[in-house]
Design a protein around this motif. Structure first.
Motif, PDB file in Angstrom:
ATOM      1  N   GLN A 185       0.822  -1.202   0.000  1.00 19.81           N
ATOM      2  CA  GLN A 185       0.000   0.000   0.000  1.00 19.81           C
ATOM      3  C   GLN A 185       0.865   1.264   0.000  1.00 19.81           C
ATOM      4  O   GLN A 185       0.561   2.233  -0.700  1.00 19.81           O
ATOM      5  CB  GLN A 185      -0.933  -0.006   1.221  1.00 19.81           C
ATOM      6  N   LYS A 188       2.516   1.585  -3.410  1.00 17.13           N
ATOM      7  CA  LYS A 188       1.488   1.890  -4.400  1.00 17.13           C
ATOM      8  C   LYS A 188       1.052   3.344  -4.320  1.00 17.13           C
ATOM      9  O   LYS A 188       0.799   3.993  -5.354  1.00 17.13           O
ATOM     10  CB  LYS A 188       0.280   0.968  -4.182  1.00 17.13           C
ATOM     11  N   SER A 189       0.978   3.877  -3.121  1.00 15.18           N
ATOM     12  CA  SER A 189       0.526   5.258  -2.938  1.00 15.18           C
ATOM     13  C   SER A 189       1.644   6.285  -3.072  1.00 15.18           C
ATOM     14  O   SER A 189       1.392   7.484  -3.039  1.00 15.18           O
ATOM     15  CB  SER A 189      -0.149   5.415  -1.565  1.00 15.18           C
ATOM     16  N   HIS A 190       2.898   5.811  -3.213  1.00 12.85           N
ATOM     17  CA  HIS A 190       4.038   6.729  -3.376  1.00 12.85           C
ATOM     18  C   HIS A 190       4.902   6.248  -4.556  1.00 12.85           C
ATOM     19  O   HIS A 190       5.987   5.675  -4.355  1.00 12.85           O
ATOM     20  CB  HIS A 190       4.881   6.789  -2.095  1.00 12.85           C
TER      21      HIS A 190
END
Length: 245
Positions: A185, A188-190
């Motif tokens: 996560q 994926k978000s960075h």
């Protein structure tokens, strides 16, 4: 078209294009070198690879100054760990570019009595240490964001508000699976952090092989080199994907 022109006008852009070509030639020559009817093609690919390597050395002649300027900037970072890691990385990269310039003088015949093996070994060690420092910085960023994500989950009053929270609640039953899920996560978000990590891991294989720490083959090094070059081209073309200092 204008974007491509602007990209190629950058010295780093030209270097990344030459680097991608160099490692593509290495990968292709490794793939087809066992085919007897392709001997001439393999020879041409290796000659092109050598030409790209020599050209890149010339492009990098002024990069030592760039690394020293970058090191001076990173000494002003407020966070201690990135400050130490990035400053050390930039300083050792400046040493690497110095060794690289000496090897270029040898290759063009301006200083034929230089001990090529010794200077190449020094250059590889400097490059290797620089990558390790970059990976240490990446690990610090990942650890900090993982800790932040865990703290955010602990402060939530309920884990059943949406499907995403339900998944995180189930993951807590298995600590190992939970860590990997949170890591996924976070990366994926960075995207900048993910791209920087991939690039540094790919760049690490070359010096590991040269120094004899972990031997591999030109095919693997070529593939990782191409992947690293593509990431470098992407971050140059889209600066928002470059990990901020």
């Amino acid at each position: 078209m204008e974007g491509f022109v602007d990209f190629t006008n950058l010295s780093q852009g030209r270097d990344q294009l030459c680097r991608a070509t160099q490692y593509t030639c290495m990968l292709l020559s490794y793939v087809i070198e066992r085919k007897a009817e392709r001997e001439k093609l393999v020879m041409k690919l290796k000659q092109l690879e050598s030409s790209m390597s020599s050209g890149r050395k010339m492009f990098r002649l002024g990069n030592m100054v760039h690394s020293l300027v970058a090191a001076r900037k990173t000494t002003q970072l407020s966070d201690v760990v990135p400050r130490v890691c990035l400053t050390a990385s930039n300083l050792t990269r400046a040493l690497y570019f110095t060794c690289d310039a000496v090897l270029w003088l040898k290759s063009v015949g301006l200083h034929p009595h230089i001990d090529k093996l010794k200077w190449r070994n020094w250059a590889t060690k400097c490059y290797y240490f620089s990558i390790l420092m970059n990976l240490a910085r990446d690990w610090y960023e990942i650890s900090w964001r993982l800790e932040q994500a865990v703290q955010e989950e602990k402060t939530k009053e309920s884990f059943f508000w949406n499907n995403h929270n339900q998944e995180l609640n189930c993951v807590k039953c298995d600590s190992v699976h939970g860590v990997f899920f949170l890591l996924f996560q976070v990366l994926k978000s960075h995207p900048p952090l993910l791209l920087d990590l991939v690039k540094n891991l790919c760049d690490l294989l070359g010096p590991l092989d040269t120094l004899g720490i972990y031997k591999t083959n030109p095919g693997v090094i070529g593939f990782c080199g191409v992947l690293s070059s593509l990431v470098g081209i992407l971050t140059l073309a889209s600066p928002h994907l470059k990990l901020k200092q």
